[in-house]
Write a protein that holds these residues in place. Structure first.
Motif, PDB file in Angstrom:
ATOM      1  N   TYR A   1      20.724  14.019  -3.831  1.00 56.81           N
ATOM      2  CA  TYR A   1      20.362  12.558  -3.841  1.00 56.81           C
ATOM      3  C   TYR A   1      19.056  12.051  -4.171  1.00 56.81           C
ATOM      4  O   TYR A   1      18.939  10.958  -5.056  1.00 56.81           O
TER       5      TYR A   1
ATOM      6  N   THR B   1      25.673   7.568  14.200  1.00 51.16           N
ATOM      7  CA  THR B   1      25.937   8.436  13.397  1.00 51.16           C
ATOM      8  C   THR B   1      27.303   8.890  13.763  1.00 51.16           C
ATOM      9  O   THR B   1      28.327   9.188  13.026  1.00 51.16           O
TER      10      THR B   1
ATOM     11  N   PHE C   1      26.898  10.660   1.744  1.00 50.53           N
ATOM     12  CA  PHE C   1      26.996   9.704   2.787  1.00 50.53           C
ATOM     13  C   PHE C   1      25.966   9.830   3.577  1.00 50.53           C
ATOM     14  O   PHE C   1      25.117   9.029   4.084  1.00 50.53           O
TER      15      PHE C   1
ATOM     16  N   ILE D   1      22.022   9.268   2.728  1.00 53.20           N
ATOM     17  CA  ILE D   1      21.988   7.983   2.707  1.00 53.20           C
ATOM     18  C   ILE D   1      21.886   7.236   4.040  1.00 53.20           C
ATOM     19  O   ILE D   1      21.028   6.310   4.286  1.00 53.20           O
ATOM     20  N   TRP D   2      22.859   7.586   4.561  1.00 58.94           N
ATOM     21  CA  TRP D   2      23.026   6.963   6.053  1.00 58.94           C
ATOM     22  C   TRP D   2      21.571   7.192   6.945  1.00 58.94           C
ATOM     23  O   TRP D   2      21.211   6.091   7.477  1.00 58.94           O
TER      24      TRP D   2
ATOM     25  N   ARG E   1      26.933   2.662  -1.897  1.00 57.93           N
ATOM     26  CA  ARG E   1      25.791   3.116  -2.552  1.00 57.93           C
ATOM     27  C   ARG E   1      25.978   4.707  -2.849  1.00 57.93           C
ATOM     28  O   ARG E   1      25.635   4.949  -3.959  1.00 57.93           O
ATOM     29  N   SER E   2      26.830   5.271  -2.205  1.00 53.57           N
ATOM     30  CA  SER E   2      27.352   6.777  -2.575  1.00 53.57           C
ATOM     31  C   SER E   2      28.063   6.763  -3.908  1.00 53.57           C
ATOM     32  O   SER E   2      27.794   7.605  -4.804  1.00 53.57           O
TER      33      SER E   2
ATOM     34  N   ALA F   1      29.992   6.693  12.709  1.00 52.58           N
ATOM     35  CA  ALA F   1      30.176   6.707  11.374  1.00 52.58           C
ATOM     36  C   ALA F   1      30.828   8.027  10.720  1.00 52.58           C
ATOM     37  O   ALA F   1      31.515   7.919   9.761  1.00 52.58           O
TER      38      ALA F   1
ATOM     39  N   GLU G   1      18.249   5.875   4.305  1.00 55.25           N
ATOM     40  CA  GLU G   1      18.199   4.342   4.095  1.00 55.25           C
ATOM     41  C   GLU G   1      18.621   3.352   5.179  1.00 55.25           C
ATOM     42  O   GLU G   1      18.517   2.030   5.133  1.00 55.25           O
ATOM     43  N   ARG G   2      19.133   3.797   6.192  1.00 55.46           N
ATOM     44  CA  ARG G   2      19.598   3.168   7.308  1.00 55.46           C
ATOM     45  C   ARG G   2      20.576   1.963   6.855  1.00 55.46           C
ATOM     46  O   ARG G   2      19.888   0.800   7.383  1.00 55.46           O
ATOM     47  N   LEU G   3      21.355   2.154   6.159  1.00 48.43           N
ATOM     48  CA  LEU G   3      22.423   0.901   5.702  1.00 48.43           C
ATOM     49  C   LEU G   3      23.563   1.114   6.587  1.00 48.43           C
ATOM     50  O   LEU G   3      23.756   1.848   7.265  1.00 48.43           O
TER      51      LEU G   3
ATOM     52  N   THR H   1      26.836   2.094   2.877  1.00 52.08           N
ATOM     53  CA  THR H   1      26.448   3.440   2.619  1.00 52.08           C
ATOM     54  C   THR H   1      27.489   4.243   1.870  1.00 52.08           C
ATOM     55  O   THR H   1      27.234   4.717   0.685  1.00 52.08           O
TER      56      THR H   1
END
Length: 348
Positions: free
Chosen positions: A309, A146, A208, A211-212, A225-226, A149, A215-217, A222
């Motif tokens: 979200y 994280t 972001f 979702i991060w 997806r956003s 990220a 969903e652990r993408l 991520t």
């Protein structure tokens, strides 16, 4: 009026209008104030207090340095020397870099604690409580990824802003070459492109982090997806973020009034940067108190974005239906006695 207990995934995954998302943020804090507050106090608060105290001490030192530069005769005749000293003594100092790294640690821990609690609450049985140890385990497991990220997100925003600035600059040069009023229009156009592009990307990537965590993408997955989730709902997300920021700013202003009772900002100005004795202690204690009370305010912004979200996921994908299908064949939960308040209409 009865509130959702937010103990089941279906309580989160609901289509909500603008006001309901703000209401849900406060309702979640009301329902989980004790366990979430315990996690914030035990995981986030120690780091926040250390960084807050160190920042307060360094701020006093830097203020003294700036006052010394302004009062020096040589610096008064050479403004460039003041800027050079500020850059070298403040922004390039090891202390400032340490504060930046500490801020990264604090933000990472804070985000993982809040969103980690939310995701664990969704995945935990309704009758069980999410413990601090479970949240701490998630924070430790996801901390490095994280933090990287967040750094990558900052770099991405910087690169996109630079790209938009380059496009705006080229258009401005073309218009400036035409002369006259077009030159001024080109400058305005460049500023609008930079501000508008940066704002659009920033609001889009505001989803972001939730979702991060949930969903652990991967990093780029991520980001994609956003953009897909927020497509067609950018303005509602922007409005929600602005309203929550205004609410939190008002709460922070009230917080500043409280902390000013301990240490008045005027004391720093009148002392010419030489706070001593009780004034210095008061300034540091006020900063620590502000850090403590801010743990109650800042989660509201993250929770509002989380409910946006969940709202978008439910509208576009209907994820709550999967939980209803999984519940088929399972024993029904025991009914709990409900106490109706005078303003409740009841069920007929």
């Amino acid at each position: 009026m009865r509130y959702l207990p937010f103990t089941h995934a279906s309580h989160f995954l609901k289509e909500r209008d603008f006001g309901q998302k703000i209401e849900a943020s406060f309702d979640f804090v009301r329902a989980h104030f004790k366990p979430l507050g315990k996690a914030l106090l035990m995981i986030v608060l120690p780091t926040a207090l250390v960084i807050g105290l160190v920042s307060a001490v360094l701020a006093l030192q830097w203020f003294s340095t700036l006052q010394g530069l302004q009062n020096s005769t040589q610096a008064k005749n050479n403004p460039a020397a003041i800027m050079g000293s500020v850059v070298s003594d403040v922004f390039l100092s090891p202390a400032y870099i340490s504060i930046l790294l500490g801020a990264l640690v604090l933000i990472t821990t804070f985000v993982l604690t809040v969103y980690g609690y939310v995701t664990l609450r969704m995945d935990t049985a309704p009758e069980q409580e999410v413990t601090v140890s479970a949240v701490w385990q998630l924070v430790r497991q996801r901390f490095v990824g994280t933090a990287l990220a967040l750094v990558g997100l900052g770099v991405t925003l910087g690169v996109l802003s630079f790209a938009v600035s380059m496009v705006g600059g080229l258009l401005s040069l073309l218009l400036v070459g035409s002369g006259g009023m077009m030159a001024g229009f080109g400058a305005v156009l460049m500023m609008c492109l930079i501000f508008g592009g940066t704002t659009y990307v920033s609001v889009t990537l505001s989803l972001f982090l939730i979702i991060w965590v949930r969903e652990r993408l991967g990093f780029f997955a991520t980001i994609g997806r956003s953009f897909r989730l927020i497509w067609g709902k950018w303005w509602s997300t922007f409005g929600l973020l602005m309203v929550m920021l205004i609410i939190c700013m008002m709460l922070m202003f009230a917080l500043m009034l409280v902390t000013s009772l301990i240490s008045s900002p005027l004391a720093l100005i009148k002392s010419n940067g030489t706070l001593e004795g009780t004034a210095r202690v008061g300034f540091i204690l006020a900063n620590a108190l502000s850090t403590l009370l801010s743990l109650v305010i800042y989660p509201l912004i993250l929770l509002a974005l989380a409910f946006q979200y969940f709202n978008l996921v439910e509208r576009k994908e209907g994820e709550s239906l999967h939980y209803l299908v999984d519940a088929i064949g399972q024993p029904a939960p025991e009914a709990q006695p409900q106490v109706l308040l005078p303003d409740d209409e009841g069920e007929y």
